[in-house]
Design an enzyme around this catalytic site. Structure first.
Site, mmCIF file in Angstrom:
data_model
loop_
_atom_site.group_PDB
_atom_site.id
_atom_site.type_symbol
_atom_site.label_atom_id
_atom_site.label_comp_id
_atom_site.label_asym_id
_atom_site.label_seq_id
_atom_site.Cartn_x
_atom_site.Cartn_y
_atom_site.Cartn_z
ATOM 1 C CG ASP A 125 1.389 -27.713 32.993
ATOM 2 O OD1 ASP A 125 1.960 -28.304 32.044
ATOM 3 O OD2 ASP A 125 0.474 -26.893 32.821
ATOM 4 C CB THR A 159 2.486 -43.457 33.198
ATOM 5 O OG1 THR A 159 2.570 -42.029 33.273
ATOM 6 C CG2 THR A 159 3.865 -44.060 33.231
ATOM 7 N N GLY A 160 -0.092 -42.573 30.894
ATOM 8 C CA GLY A 160 -1.456 -42.044 30.826
ATOM 9 C C GLY A 160 -2.333 -43.007 30.054
ATOM 10 C CB VAL A 161 -4.517 -42.666 27.029
ATOM 11 C CG1 VAL A 161 -5.445 -41.612 27.581
ATOM 12 C CG2 VAL A 161 -3.552 -42.066 26.038
ATOM 13 C CE1 TYR A 162 -1.121 -43.997 23.133
ATOM 14 C CE2 TYR A 162 1.270 -43.980 22.983
ATOM 15 C CZ TYR A 162 0.028 -43.717 22.423
ATOM 16 O OH TYR A 162 -0.048 -43.180 21.162
ATOM 17 C CG ASN A 214 -0.636 -39.340 18.413
ATOM 18 O OD1 ASN A 214 -0.331 -39.084 17.248
ATOM 19 N ND2 ASN A 214 -1.515 -38.634 19.082
ATOM 20 C CB VAL A 272 1.799 -34.654 28.570
ATOM 21 C CG1 VAL A 272 2.356 -35.722 27.667
ATOM 22 C CG2 VAL A 272 2.850 -33.592 28.871
ATOM 23 C CG ASP A 273 0.508 -34.894 21.841
ATOM 24 O OD1 ASP A 273 1.208 -33.931 21.502
ATOM 25 O OD2 ASP A 273 0.110 -35.765 21.048
HETATM 26 P P1 ADP Z 1 0.711 -41.517 26.983
HETATM 27 O O1 ADP Z 1 -0.170 -41.613 25.772
HETATM 28 O O2 ADP Z 1 2.197 -41.619 26.630
HETATM 29 O O3 ADP Z 1 0.303 -42.415 28.080
HETATM 30 P P2 ADP Z 1 -0.441 -39.201 28.366
HETATM 31 O O4 ADP Z 1 -0.322 -37.761 27.980
HETATM 32 O O5 ADP Z 1 -1.805 -39.804 28.390
HETATM 33 O O6 ADP Z 1 0.569 -39.979 27.402
HETATM 34 O O7 ADP Z 1 0.211 -39.408 29.791
HETATM 35 C C1 ADP Z 1 1.592 -39.400 30.049
HETATM 36 C C2 ADP Z 1 1.826 -38.790 31.409
HETATM 37 O O8 ADP Z 1 1.777 -37.362 31.313
HETATM 38 C C3 ADP Z 1 0.806 -39.183 32.467
HETATM 39 O O9 ADP Z 1 1.496 -39.536 33.652
HETATM 40 C C4 ADP Z 1 -0.004 -37.911 32.663
HETATM 41 O O10 ADP Z 1 -0.504 -37.802 33.983
HETATM 42 C C5 ADP Z 1 1.046 -36.865 32.407
HETATM 43 N N1 ADP Z 1 0.580 -35.494 32.071
HETATM 44 C C6 ADP Z 1 -0.609 -35.087 31.581
HETATM 45 N N2 ADP Z 1 -0.607 -33.749 31.405
HETATM 46 C C7 ADP Z 1 0.617 -33.298 31.799
HETATM 47 C C8 ADP Z 1 1.246 -32.014 31.887
HETATM 48 N N3 ADP Z 1 0.627 -30.901 31.522
HETATM 49 N N4 ADP Z 1 2.533 -31.958 32.357
HETATM 50 C C9 ADP Z 1 3.184 -33.075 32.721
HETATM 51 N N5 ADP Z 1 2.659 -34.312 32.665
HETATM 52 C C10 ADP Z 1 1.384 -34.419 32.215
#
Ligand code: ADP
Length: 175
Positions: free
Chosen positions: A10, A125-128, A24, A33-34
């Site tokens: 994390d 690599t998450g929702v984007y 965003n 992560v945001d």
């Molecule tokens: P994006 O909109 O840029 O795709 P996300 O937050 O959905 O952003 O995902 C970006 C990456 O951050 C993903 O690989 C997700 O698994 C990861 N992530 C989510 N929560 C955390 C955290 N607490 N610490 C580190 N990485 C995280």
């Protein structure tokens, strides 16, 4: 040359001078992560982001591929660097250039602030929806290419939340 590391975990728990937020373009917080960063930093972070957004009036607070730096609220780091990754549309909409720009501009902001260490999440690599393998390769390449222009930065940590990203980065950094 700076040391480049990968860990799984994390990003809000990582002790470095700055952690990077995959934000965003409104800078008003979100999921993933945001959300984790805003929860851990507390309301002063949102307040600071709101001021940056207000100063931009009708433009995006932070356009895709750009980065801005703030304080870190309750987090035990000096700064948060917010950058906005591209949404994956198949690769033909400048996604690779925009993703590389996120890493480059974040490192250059760290350099300007004289920061010695920085931790990145796996931006986009998450929702984007950016494919993990392509994103990891672009991230490592952009960081390696930018480090000579950011000599203050001595340590870069890629923080992978999931095991698949962790394996990809391990392979890329060992190779
Ligand atoms: P994006 O909109 O840029 O795709 P996300 O937050 O959905 O952003 O995902 C970006 C990456 O951050 C993903 O690989 C997700 O698994 C990861 N992530 C989510 N929560 C955390 C955290 N607490 N610490 C580190 N990485 C995280």
């Amino acid at each position: 040359m700076a040391q480049i590391e990968v860990i799984q975990g994390d990003i809000t728990r990582v002790l470095v001078d700055a952690i990077v937020n995959a934000a965003n373009s409104s800078l008003m917080g979100g999921g993933g992560v945001d959300g984790a960063i805003h929860r851990a930093a507390g309301p002063s972070l949102l307040e600071e982001c709101r001021k940056i957004a207000a100063a931009k009036r009708n433009e995006a607070a932070c356009p895709t591929g750009e980065a801005v730096i703030t304080g870190a609220g309750n987090l035990p780091v000096k700064h948060i660097i917010h950058t906005v990754g591209p949404v994956w549309h198949g690769g033909g909409k400048e996604e690779p250039e925009l993703l590389a720009s996120c890493y480059r501009k974040s490192l250059l902001l760290a350099q300007e602030a004289g920061l010695k260490s920085i931790a990145f999440p796996n931006i986009s690599t998450g929702v984007y929806g950016y494919p993990r393998d392509k994103a990891a390769a672009a991230a490592v390449k952009a960081v390696r290419e930018t480090l000579p222009s950011a000599p203050a930065v001595k340590r870069v940590v890629f923080v992978c939340f999931d095991g698949e990203n962790y394996s990809l980065y391990k392979k890329l950094l060992e190779g």
